[in-house]
Design a protein around this motif. Structure first.
Motif, PDB file in Angstrom:
ATOM      1  N   PRO A   7      43.279  33.963  39.963  1.00 54.32           N
ATOM      2  CA  PRO A   7      43.575  35.078  39.090  1.00 54.32           C
ATOM      3  C   PRO A   7      43.832  36.346  39.892  1.00 54.32           C
ATOM      4  CG  PRO A   7      41.657  33.863  38.310  1.00 54.32           C
ATOM      5  CD  PRO A   7      41.970  33.355  39.692  1.00 54.32           C
ATOM      6  N   ALA A   8      44.834  37.088  39.490  1.00 51.78           N
ATOM      7  CA  ALA A   8      45.148  38.359  40.137  1.00 51.78           C
ATOM      8  C   ALA A   8      44.771  39.496  39.221  1.00 51.78           C
ATOM      9  CB  ALA A   8      46.645  38.426  40.456  1.00 51.78           C
ATOM     10  N   ALA A   9      44.671  40.688  39.779  1.00 48.73           N
ATOM     11  CA  ALA A   9      44.417  41.858  38.966  1.00 48.73           C
ATOM     12  C   ALA A   9      45.603  42.097  38.045  1.00 48.73           C
ATOM     13  CB  ALA A   9      44.209  43.077  39.867  1.00 48.73           C
ATOM     14  N   ALA A  10      45.314  42.571  36.837  1.00 48.01           N
ATOM     15  CA  ALA A  10      46.390  42.784  35.865  1.00 48.01           C
ATOM     16  C   ALA A  10      47.381  43.819  36.361  1.00 48.01           C
ATOM     17  CB  ALA A  10      45.803  43.219  34.530  1.00 48.01           C
ATOM     18  N   ARG A  19      38.583  38.841  31.944  1.00 50.21           N
ATOM     19  CA  ARG A  19      39.179  37.752  31.167  1.00 50.21           C
ATOM     20  C   ARG A  19      39.188  38.128  29.692  1.00 50.21           C
ATOM     21  NH1 ARG A  19      36.813  33.135  30.551  1.00 50.21           N
ATOM     22  NH2 ARG A  19      38.703  31.873  30.361  1.00 50.21           N
ATOM     23  N   VAL A  20      40.357  38.082  29.103  1.00 48.74           N
ATOM     24  CA  VAL A  20      40.487  38.384  27.680  1.00 48.74           C
ATOM     25  C   VAL A  20      39.635  37.422  26.861  1.00 48.74           C
ATOM     26  CG1 VAL A  20      42.112  38.420  25.742  1.00 48.74           C
ATOM     27  CG2 VAL A  20      42.783  39.369  27.951  1.00 48.74           C
ATOM     28  N   ALA A  21      39.591  36.151  27.266  1.00 48.52           N
ATOM     29  CA  ALA A  21      38.849  35.147  26.513  1.00 48.52           C
ATOM     30  C   ALA A  21      37.343  35.381  26.535  1.00 48.52           C
ATOM     31  CB  ALA A  21      39.170  33.753  27.042  1.00 48.52           C
ATOM     32  N   ASP A  22      36.855  36.236  27.442  1.00 50.40           N
ATOM     33  CA  ASP A  22      35.426  36.535  27.496  1.00 50.40           C
ATOM     34  C   ASP A  22      35.050  37.721  26.611  1.00 50.40           C
ATOM     35  OD1 ASP A  22      34.945  34.482  29.275  1.00 50.40           O
ATOM     36  OD2 ASP A  22      35.130  35.746  31.053  1.00 50.40           O
ATOM     37  N   HIS A  23      36.023  38.450  26.100  1.00 49.97           N
ATOM     38  CA  HIS A  23      35.757  39.631  25.276  1.00 49.97           C
ATOM     39  C   HIS A  23      35.335  39.180  23.875  1.00 49.97           C
ATOM     40  CE1 HIS A  23      36.394  43.399  23.138  1.00 49.97           C
ATOM     41  NE2 HIS A  23      36.491  44.018  24.297  1.00 49.97           N
ATOM     42  N   PRO A  24      34.352  39.834  23.269  1.00 49.28           N
ATOM     43  CA  PRO A  24      33.893  39.411  21.932  1.00 49.28           C
ATOM     44  C   PRO A  24      34.966  39.505  20.851  1.00 49.28           C
ATOM     45  CG  PRO A  24      32.828  41.470  22.634  1.00 49.28           C
ATOM     46  CD  PRO A  24      33.492  40.896  23.836  1.00 49.28           C
ATOM     47  N   ALA A  25      36.002  40.305  21.081  1.00 50.49           N
ATOM     48  CA  ALA A  25      37.069  40.388  20.077  1.00 50.49           C
ATOM     49  C   ALA A  25      37.922  39.119  20.048  1.00 50.49           C
ATOM     50  CB  ALA A  25      37.953  41.608  20.348  1.00 50.49           C
ATOM     51  N   TRP A  26      37.934  38.364  21.146  1.00 46.83           N
ATOM     52  CA  TRP A  26      38.744  37.141  21.154  1.00 46.83           C
ATOM     53  C   TRP A  26      38.220  36.090  20.177  1.00 46.83           C
ATOM     54  CZ3 TRP A  26      42.977  34.706  21.300  1.00 46.83           C
ATOM     55  CH2 TRP A  26      43.029  33.316  21.483  1.00 46.83           C
ATOM     56  N   PRO A  27      36.945  35.703  20.200  1.00 44.25           N
ATOM     57  CA  PRO A  27      36.480  34.757  19.183  1.00 44.25           C
ATOM     58  C   PRO A  27      36.641  35.292  17.758  1.00 44.25           C
ATOM     59  CG  PRO A  27      34.636  35.567  20.497  1.00 44.25           C
ATOM     60  CD  PRO A  27      35.878  35.985  21.189  1.00 44.25           C
ATOM     61  N   ALA A  28      36.565  36.607  17.575  1.00 49.36           N
ATOM     62  CA  ALA A  28      36.791  37.182  16.247  1.00 49.36           C
ATOM     63  C   ALA A  28      38.240  36.958  15.819  1.00 49.36           C
ATOM     64  CB  ALA A  28      36.461  38.676  16.254  1.00 49.36           C
ATOM     65  N   LEU A 121      48.507  37.082  35.986  1.00 53.36           N
ATOM     66  CA  LEU A 121      48.618  38.055  34.898  1.00 53.36           C
ATOM     67  C   LEU A 121      48.325  37.383  33.563  1.00 53.36           C
ATOM     68  CD1 LEU A 121      49.481  41.079  34.558  1.00 53.36           C
ATOM     69  CD2 LEU A 121      51.739  40.218  33.914  1.00 53.36           C
ATOM     70  N   GLN A 122      47.488  38.037  32.745  1.00 51.35           N
ATOM     71  CA  GLN A 122      47.121  37.478  31.449  1.00 51.35           C
ATOM     72  C   GLN A 122      48.041  38.000  30.344  1.00 51.35           C
ATOM     73  OE1 GLN A 122      42.538  37.136  30.812  1.00 51.35           O
ATOM     74  NE2 GLN A 122      42.851  38.955  32.084  1.00 51.35           N
ATOM     75  N   HIS A 123      48.174  37.177  29.286  1.00 51.73           N
ATOM     76  CA  HIS A 123      48.875  37.586  28.071  1.00 51.73           C
ATOM     77  C   HIS A 123      48.081  37.102  26.867  1.00 51.73           C
ATOM     78  CE1 HIS A 123      52.633  38.914  29.984  1.00 51.73           C
ATOM     79  NE2 HIS A 123      52.558  37.841  30.759  1.00 51.73           N
ATOM     80  N   LEU A 124      48.034  37.938  25.834  1.00 60.41           N
ATOM     81  CA  LEU A 124      47.499  37.543  24.542  1.00 60.41           C
ATOM     82  C   LEU A 124      48.683  37.400  23.596  1.00 60.41           C
ATOM     83  CD1 LEU A 124      45.348  37.212  22.283  1.00 60.41           C
ATOM     84  CD2 LEU A 124      45.393  39.718  22.062  1.00 60.41           C
ATOM     85  N   VAL A 125      48.885  36.194  23.065  1.00 58.73           N
ATOM     86  CA  VAL A 125      50.051  35.889  22.245  1.00 58.73           C
ATOM     87  C   VAL A 125      49.592  35.463  20.854  1.00 58.73           C
ATOM     88  CG1 VAL A 125      52.074  34.400  22.008  1.00 58.73           C
ATOM     89  CG2 VAL A 125      51.344  35.164  24.280  1.00 58.73           C
ATOM     90  N   VAL A 126      50.153  36.106  19.820  1.00 62.57           N
ATOM     91  CA  VAL A 126      49.901  35.725  18.433  1.00 62.57           C
ATOM     92  C   VAL A 126      51.248  35.629  17.731  1.00 62.57           C
ATOM     93  CG1 VAL A 126      48.748  36.267  16.257  1.00 62.57           C
ATOM     94  CG2 VAL A 126      47.673  36.908  18.437  1.00 62.57           C
ATOM     95  N   ARG A 146      47.661  32.609  31.205  1.00 64.56           N
ATOM     96  CA  ARG A 146      47.730  33.269  32.505  1.00 64.56           C
ATOM     97  C   ARG A 146      48.968  32.769  33.241  1.00 64.56           C
ATOM     98  NH1 ARG A 146      43.722  36.093  35.266  1.00 64.56           N
ATOM     99  NH2 ARG A 146      42.078  35.392  33.846  1.00 64.56           N
ATOM    100  N   VAL A 147      49.684  33.690  33.868  1.00 66.63           N
ATOM    101  CA  VAL A 147      50.919  33.362  34.573  1.00 66.63           C
ATOM    102  C   VAL A 147      50.613  32.678  35.900  1.00 66.63           C
ATOM    103  CG1 VAL A 147      52.997  34.338  35.660  1.00 66.63           C
ATOM    104  CG2 VAL A 147      52.160  35.253  33.480  1.00 66.63           C
ATOM    105  N   VAL A 148      51.414  31.665  36.226  1.00 63.92           N
ATOM    106  CA  VAL A 148      51.332  30.984  37.518  1.00 63.92           C
ATOM    107  C   VAL A 148      52.607  31.323  38.287  1.00 63.92           C
ATOM    108  CG1 VAL A 148      51.157  28.766  38.696  1.00 63.92           C
ATOM    109  CG2 VAL A 148      49.953  29.126  36.522  1.00 63.92           C
ATOM    110  N   TRP A 149      52.466  32.136  39.317  1.00 65.23           N
ATOM    111  CA  TRP A 149      53.644  32.567  40.072  1.00 65.23           C
ATOM    112  C   TRP A 149      53.254  32.860  41.524  1.00 65.23           C
ATOM    113  CZ3 TRP A 149      58.224  31.456  38.696  1.00 65.23           C
ATOM    114  CH2 TRP A 149      59.342  32.088  39.254  1.00 65.23           C
ATOM    115  N   PRO A 150      52.822  31.819  42.260  1.00 67.09           N
ATOM    116  CA  PRO A 150      52.427  32.023  43.656  1.00 67.09           C
ATOM    117  C   PRO A 150      53.618  32.483  44.489  1.00 67.09           C
ATOM    118  CG  PRO A 150      52.597  29.679  43.144  1.00 67.09           C
ATOM    119  CD  PRO A 150      52.729  30.405  41.848  1.00 67.09           C
ATOM    120  N   GLY A 151      53.327  33.108  45.624  1.00 65.72           N
ATOM    121  CA  GLY A 151      54.374  33.692  46.452  1.00 65.72           C
ATOM    122  C   GLY A 151      55.425  32.708  46.911  1.00 65.72           C
ATOM    123  N   TRP A 152      55.015  31.506  47.294  1.00 68.69           N
ATOM    124  CA  TRP A 152      55.997  30.524  47.768  1.00 68.69           C
ATOM    125  C   TRP A 152      56.966  30.128  46.660  1.00 68.69           C
ATOM    126  CZ3 TRP A 152      56.351  25.883  45.295  1.00 68.69           C
ATOM    127  CH2 TRP A 152      55.236  25.470  44.542  1.00 68.69           C
TER     128      TRP A 152
END
Length: 465
Positions: A7-10, A19-28, A121-126, A146-152
């Motif tokens: 994981p990289a910094a946003a 982590r967005v998934a760890d925030h209490p608003a996500w389960p809500a 990078l994270q995204h919240l998609v609805v 979360r985006v997967v975009w390694p340098g190589w």
């Protein structure tokens, strides 16, 4: 040249973003979405006159809870600010229009993840959408990814495989529509009032692809007693390495749909064609990725060798026995690859044991790609129906058609007074049935394949069934 997927910094600096998934608003948010989904019809609307339908008040209450959760989570994702504002507007307009067929075009146009391909990078998609190979209804779904975009990979895309719309992604968490076999997030699945002139992104969940590959192929090797080389065993034993393999494979595969000698463009222009045409197209793209992987290995990229193993093993073991036998074009491509390798003595099934001559398999796989490319190049000068018949000849040279097939009897059995698209009705749902080998394998892998429903890199026992 291997990089780990971390994981990289946003914002690209400092400590990793929470982590967005760890925030209490996500389960809500998940609870609110899951409360709305059961009330929706196939087109995404809600019929409040239906039996057991919830009240408008109850649905509006859940929708406002979803809006509040999105607004609470939005500050964690400043790069999605425009999208989240449009999302709130689309959600509330849906309520104002009494929950008719949803229209999330404004938020879809505001969501531009391919413009920020940053590893981790994270995204919240609805969105209200159907999930391919998952839920056919346009239900409301919420996903943290979360985006997967390694340098190589970024360097390969920049210098060799330009694909500005491609997005490798992994799951953080999701609602019920993704607790399925679906491994894609595509904009064309989203409910909108009109289709945009062009889509600007397409995402594939490489963590799900890798996890199910490892589980199914591992089980298949046990069933068939296939002895794998050390490099292939290492790939099956490493989730992160498998993810990197699939994100490279997907990127090359995806761009191939618009590259080469193309008599037709099945995934950019909607056309009604026999399903073996789509099977050959998907296989062509995979075999192109395979051949590029051979060159990448020669150029010093270890991921190149891994892609070669993944293409062959995934195509041979998972594709033919996954999904229904109803115009299953991915399954057809896997059947064809197996039969081609077998016919050209790169693969043997002897004494109830499978063996693969890997050097020969590489040569033969590239040879099959050349045959398909020749079909395509010649097809540019042929009428549509002739092209379909030539493609049928190629497939049926290696796979036995169903005994009741009209197409197998040749053009004299078809009503050639009809337009080609009408002749598609004469294609049997299972025009090329499974061989005896695959019938037996399908029975032995059925429970393993079903166990991959909803699988991610974090699933317990991600390899063992």
């Amino acid at each position: 040249m291997t990089e780990t997927l971390v994981p990289a910094a946003a914002n690209g600096v400092g400590a990793p973003a929470p982590r967005v998934a760890d925030h209490p608003a996500w389960p809500a948010l998940k609870r609110a979405v899951e409360a709305i989904r059961p009330a929706q019809s196939k087109d995404g609307s809600i019929d409040f006159g239906a039996e057991d339908a919830p009240s408008r008040t109850a649905v509006r209450r859940e929708l406002e809870r979803a809006v509040a959760a999105v607004q609470e989570l939005a500050p964690l994702l400043p790069h999605n600010a425009a999208y989240h504002r449009a999302l709130v507007g689309d959600l509330r307009r849906w309520a104002e229009e009494d929950f008719g067929v949803p229209d999330f075009l404004d938020s879809l146009l505001a969501f531009q993840p391919a413009q920020q391909r940053q590893d981790g990078l994270q995204h919240l998609v609805v969105f209200p959408m159907y999930t391919q190979n998952g839920n056919p209804y346009r239900n409301l779904e919420a996903v943290v990814l979360r985006v997967v975009w390694p340098g190589w990979l970024a360097e390969l895309e920049r210098t060799r495989y330009d694909n500005p719309l491609f997005l490798g992604i992994t799951f953080e968490d999701f609602t019920s529509g993704y607790d399925t076999h679906s491994a894609v997030l595509f904009p064309e699945t989203i409910a909108v009032r009109e289709v945009p002139e062009r889509f600007t992104w397409g995402g594939i969940f490489c963590d799900r692809e890798a996890a199910r590959f490892r589980r199914v192929v591992g089980a298949a090797c046990e069933v068939t007693r296939l002895d794998l080389p050390e490099e292939a065993l290492g790939l099956l034993g490493d989730q992160r390495r498998s993810q990197q393999t699939f994100v490279l494979w997907d990127m090359v595969h995806d761009r191939t749909h618009s590259h080469g000698d193309l008599p037709f463009d099945p995934f950019m222009i909607k056309q009604r064609q026999p399903y073996w045409m789509y099977g050959l197209e998907e296989l062509r793209c995979d075999l192109t990725a395979f051949q590029e992987a051979v060159q990448l290995e020669a150029d010093g990229f270890p991921q190149g060798r891994d892609v070669q193993y993944a293409v062959i093993l995934e195509r041979l073991f998972r594709f033919p026995v996954t999904g229904e036998r109803h115009r299953n074009y991915d399954g057809l491509g896997g059947q064809l690859l197996f039969a081609y390798l077998h016919r050209h003595d790169a693969l043997r099934w002897t004494d109830n044991k499978l063996s693969i001559d890997w050097d020969r398999a590489r040569e033969v796989t590239v040879q099959l790609r050349r045959e398909i490319e020749t079909l395509y190049r010649d097809g540019i000068d042929r009428p549509k129906l002739v092209h379909w018949l030539k493609a049928y000849d190629l497939v049926s040279a290696y796979l036995a058609p169903h005994p009741g097939s009209t197409w197998a009897k040749g053009p004299e059995a078809l009503d050639l007074a009809l337009p080609p698209r009408k002749l598609v009705d004469d294609v049997l749902p299972d025009e090329f049935p499974l061989s005896l080998f695959y019938e037996a394998l399908a029975k032995k892998l059925r429970k393993v394949i079903e166990s991959t429903r909803g699988i991610t890199a974090e699933s317990p026992s991600a390899v063992a069934a």
